[in-house]
Design a protein around this motif. Structure first.
Motif, PDB file in Angstrom:
ATOM      1  N   PRO A 296      21.080 -43.191 -11.521  1.00  0.00           N
ATOM      2  CA  PRO A 296      21.273 -42.275 -12.640  1.00  0.00           C
ATOM      3  C   PRO A 296      20.853 -40.835 -12.333  1.00  0.00           C
ATOM      4  N   VAL A 297      19.990 -40.646 -11.358  1.00  0.00           N
ATOM      5  CA  VAL A 297      19.518 -39.292 -11.069  1.00  0.00           C
ATOM      6  C   VAL A 297      20.295 -38.672  -9.910  1.00  0.00           C
ATOM      7  N   ARG A 298      20.149 -39.284  -8.746  1.00  0.00           N
ATOM      8  CA  ARG A 298      20.737 -38.693  -7.546  1.00  0.00           C
ATOM      9  C   ARG A 298      22.249 -38.586  -7.668  1.00  0.00           C
TER      10      ARG A 298
ATOM     11  N   CYS B 180      19.544 -47.118 -14.774  1.00  0.00           N
ATOM     12  CA  CYS B 180      18.488 -46.867 -15.751  1.00  0.00           C
ATOM     13  C   CYS B 180      19.120 -45.967 -16.823  1.00  0.00           C
ATOM     14  N   SER B 181      18.308 -45.437 -17.725  1.00  0.00           N
ATOM     15  CA  SER B 181      18.849 -44.555 -18.764  1.00  0.00           C
ATOM     16  C   SER B 181      19.637 -43.403 -18.159  1.00  0.00           C
ATOM     17  N   VAL B 182      20.765 -43.088 -18.785  1.00  0.00           N
ATOM     18  CA  VAL B 182      21.558 -41.941 -18.354  1.00  0.00           C
ATOM     19  C   VAL B 182      20.814 -40.670 -18.793  1.00  0.00           C
ATOM     20  N   ALA B 183      20.576 -39.765 -17.865  1.00  0.00           N
ATOM     21  CA  ALA B 183      19.968 -38.485 -18.228  1.00  0.00           C
ATOM     22  C   ALA B 183      20.951 -37.745 -19.114  1.00  0.00           C
ATOM     23  N   PRO B 184      20.499 -37.220 -20.261  1.00  0.00           N
ATOM     24  CA  PRO B 184      21.460 -36.680 -21.230  1.00  0.00           C
ATOM     25  C   PRO B 184      22.240 -35.464 -20.729  1.00  0.00           C
ATOM     26  N   ALA B 185      21.754 -34.822 -19.685  1.00  0.00           N
ATOM     27  CA  ALA B 185      22.492 -33.674 -19.145  1.00  0.00           C
ATOM     28  C   ALA B 185      23.474 -34.084 -18.051  1.00  0.00           C
TER      29      ALA B 185
ATOM     30  N   PHE C 285      23.474 -37.697 -12.279  1.00  0.00           N
ATOM     31  CA  PHE C 285      23.014 -36.402 -12.786  1.00  0.00           C
ATOM     32  C   PHE C 285      23.267 -35.283 -11.778  1.00  0.00           C
ATOM     33  N   SER C 286      22.886 -35.508 -10.516  1.00  0.00           N
ATOM     34  CA  SER C 286      22.974 -34.424  -9.523  1.00  0.00           C
ATOM     35  C   SER C 286      24.218 -34.497  -8.650  1.00  0.00           C
TER      36      SER C 286
END
Lengths: 251, 336
Positions: free
Chosen positions: B283-285, B314-319, B288-289
């Protein structure tokens, strides 16, 4: 004295149920004498109840700084090693840190002053984040390495972080995020610090951030592992800028 | 196969036309909030807004399931925790823990009428009525160890779990009951599947011994008490406890990409465990990025590795950008 230390080492190895959880090498540190050894063991075992009596007793014979350096901090460094190799988990590190700090407090009382610190580091966990666990490890390791930690705790608003940096003038500030829903607070902190001319390294880590994200904003240095924190703080004390830290630890 | 049949079949380990794509944890983003006219913080507290925002998972992202809520604080709030509002950009969090170790906590008779739980149930009813014949509705609850942690605070929970584990038992019992009661109310309101997020049992936080002795028994009790298929989600690197998690008896396990999936499936197969794994997208690397192309590669790898359902880990980052989220579904459909 050496022989005594070794026999004690055998004892702890058997006694620690903590060790039985992992496949690591077990406890490898030994202290210089029997009193220090017992105190060190208390830190490694996280024995917050027993440590005060032992430190009190040792203070009748030994210099407080010797107790701090050769037993309390030494024990915490061993805990750090056990954490790194995967033998210890977070609860053990928190308990060990509790024991170390209780012991240091007693020694400082005896000295009538705080031990000299190498520098100040402000630590926090992102706003909205309920786990401040990576940060606990960072705090413990920084303290074990002689830094004063201003622990802002978890779920910290951007303003609080910026104000703490203004107030305490740390060499470095750290941020931890474990929830993906909270990490964007770091960018705001970075912007606010830059705007205020507070260009110190802002070391960010935790399960919810990546190197790409952290190095995407000004001041950001990605902390892959809590154990990097003391080295980064040392570099910052020696005048290392955020660009130099990023160059050294990231990319 | 429609989305409903696909997800239910995958949860039973049956054949599917393509792996379902879901988001086990929260999937709202700022782009969806703007588009749908339903945003945080209202969507954390009002059933109609919550449902409207969750619907974006189906209408905008094309997922096979939608889920509510977006935060992890409903049980704790109903059990007396003071909740901090995080405005438009964030998720509510526990500000004041209602208990300390040594207290004897009580389960309130009016639990389901407390806090925002009535609004959460309302959101599920609205979703069921509007899109319930087309997609799966996931009701999210928080796992026993995590709710207990929210009741007493993380430091004391971890210290006590290690030193005097019997003292956390009253909180675990209460937390399990609260979650199970909420889960069955969600099912009654129309939820097809219950997701249990027990993030505090990640090995980033507890040891395998604590997981086995204080988390797993209550998760097991919870799964057996819920009248619907269940998905457990735990964050972090869980290689050491994957079979322990499977043995608690959920219908499927949702994990982050740091877990060694091949190893877990091998271990399962040795023990005769048939347990679908859900996840595959960082979800981050990545989400999101990263770029849609990176999402695509990760989804392809997840399918090869043996994930039964694809989901953000995991949770989706809202941005997170919409185009990255869309790339998940697109890739799975093309691979069909």
């Amino acid at each position: 004295m050496e022989a005594l230390a070794i026999s004690n080492y055998d004892n702890i190895f058997k006694r620690y149920d903590l060790v039985s959880e992992g496949s690591g090498q077990g406890i490898m540190a030994t202290a210089k004498d029997a009193d220090l050894q017992k105190i060190m063991e208390c830190v490694i075992e996280g024995e917050t109840d027993d440590i005060l009596g032992l430190v009190d007793e040792a203070l009748t014979k030994l210099d407080p700084m010797v107790i701090i350096n050769d037993a309390l901090i030494k024990g915490m460094n061993e805990v750090s090693r056990l954490w790194d190799e995967g033998t210890y988990y977070l609860p053990q590190v928190i308990l060990a840190s509790d024991a170390m700090l209780a012991g240091i407090e007693l020694c400082e009382k005896k000295m009538g002053k705080s031990m000299e610190k190498k520098g100040i580091v402000v630590t926090h966990t992102a706003e909205g984040d309920i786990h401040d666990l990576g940060q606990k490890i960072v705090n413990a390791l920084l303290r074990a390495n002689g830094y004063e930690v201003i622990d802002l705790g978890k779920d910290v608003p951007v303003d609080t972080v910026v104000n703490a940096v203004k107030q305490y003038k740390p060499v470095m500030v750290t941020g931890t995020a474990l929830m993906t829903t909270t990490m964007t607070a770091f960018e705001k902190i970075s912007n606010r610090l830059s705007a205020a001319g507070l260009e110190i390294p802002f070391v960010c880590g935790g399960g919810a951030v990546s190197e790409e994200y952290v190095t995407g904003y000004k001041l950001g240095v990605f902390g892959k592992d809590a154990s990097q924190a003391p080295g980064m703080a040392a570099d910052a004390v020696n005048g290392g800028t955020w660009q130099e830290l990023r160059e050294k630890y990231n990319g | 196969m429609n989305s409903r049949d696909r997800v239910l079949a995958a949860l039973k380990g049956e054949a599917v036309d393509r792996p379902p794509v879901i988001s086990v944890c929260q999937h709202a983003t700022y782009e969806q909030m703007d588009e749908l006219g339903a945003a945080w913080p209202e969507a954390h507290a009002r059933g109609d807004k919550m449902a409207a925002l969750a619907m974006g998972g189906f209408t905008m992202l094309g997922l096979d399931a939608v889920r509510v809520p977006f935060c992890q604080t409903h049980e704790a709030e109903a059990l007396g925790a003071k909740i901090k509002d995080a405005g438009r950009t964030g998720v509510p969090s526990v500000e004041v823990h209602p208990y300390k170790i040594g207290d004897q906590p009580q389960f309130p008779d009016d639990f389901l009428e407390r806090g925002r739980i009535p609004q959460l149930l309302q959101a599920v009813r609205i979703l069921k009525e509007n899109i319930g014949d087309q997609v799966i509705i996931i009701g999210g609850i928080v796992g026993p160890y995590t709710v207990a942690t929210n009741l007493v605070g993380i430091d004391d929970m971890l210290r006590t779990s290690f030193k005097k584990p019997e003292k956390v038992v009253p909180f675990l019992e209460l937390a399990e009951k609260a979650g199970t009661v909420l889960a069955n109310a969600l099912v009654e309101a129309g939820a097809d599947v219950i997701c249990v997020e027990d993030m505090m049992t990640s090995l980033d936080l507890v040891s395998p011994k604590i997981y086995r002795s204080l988390a797993a028994p209550y998760e097991k009790k919870q799964f057996s008490g819920i009248n619907a298929p269940t998905i457990i989600h735990i964050c972090g690197k869980l290689d050491a406890i994957m079979t322990d998690i499977a043995e608690t008896g959920p219908s499927a396990i949702s994990i982050e990409p740091v877990v060694d999936v091949k190893l877990a499936l091998e271990e399962f197969s040795k023990k005769g465990i048939k347990m679908p794994l859900i996840g595959g997208v960082d979800p981050v690397r990545t989400l999101f990025s990263g770029t849609p192309e990176e999402v695509r590669r990760e989804v392809e790898k997840a399918l090869e590795d043996g994930f039964s359902m694809i989901s953000p880990g995991c949770s989706v980052a809202p941005a997170s950008p919409l185009e990255n989220l869309l790339a998940i579904v697109d890739t799975v459909k093309e691979k069909k």
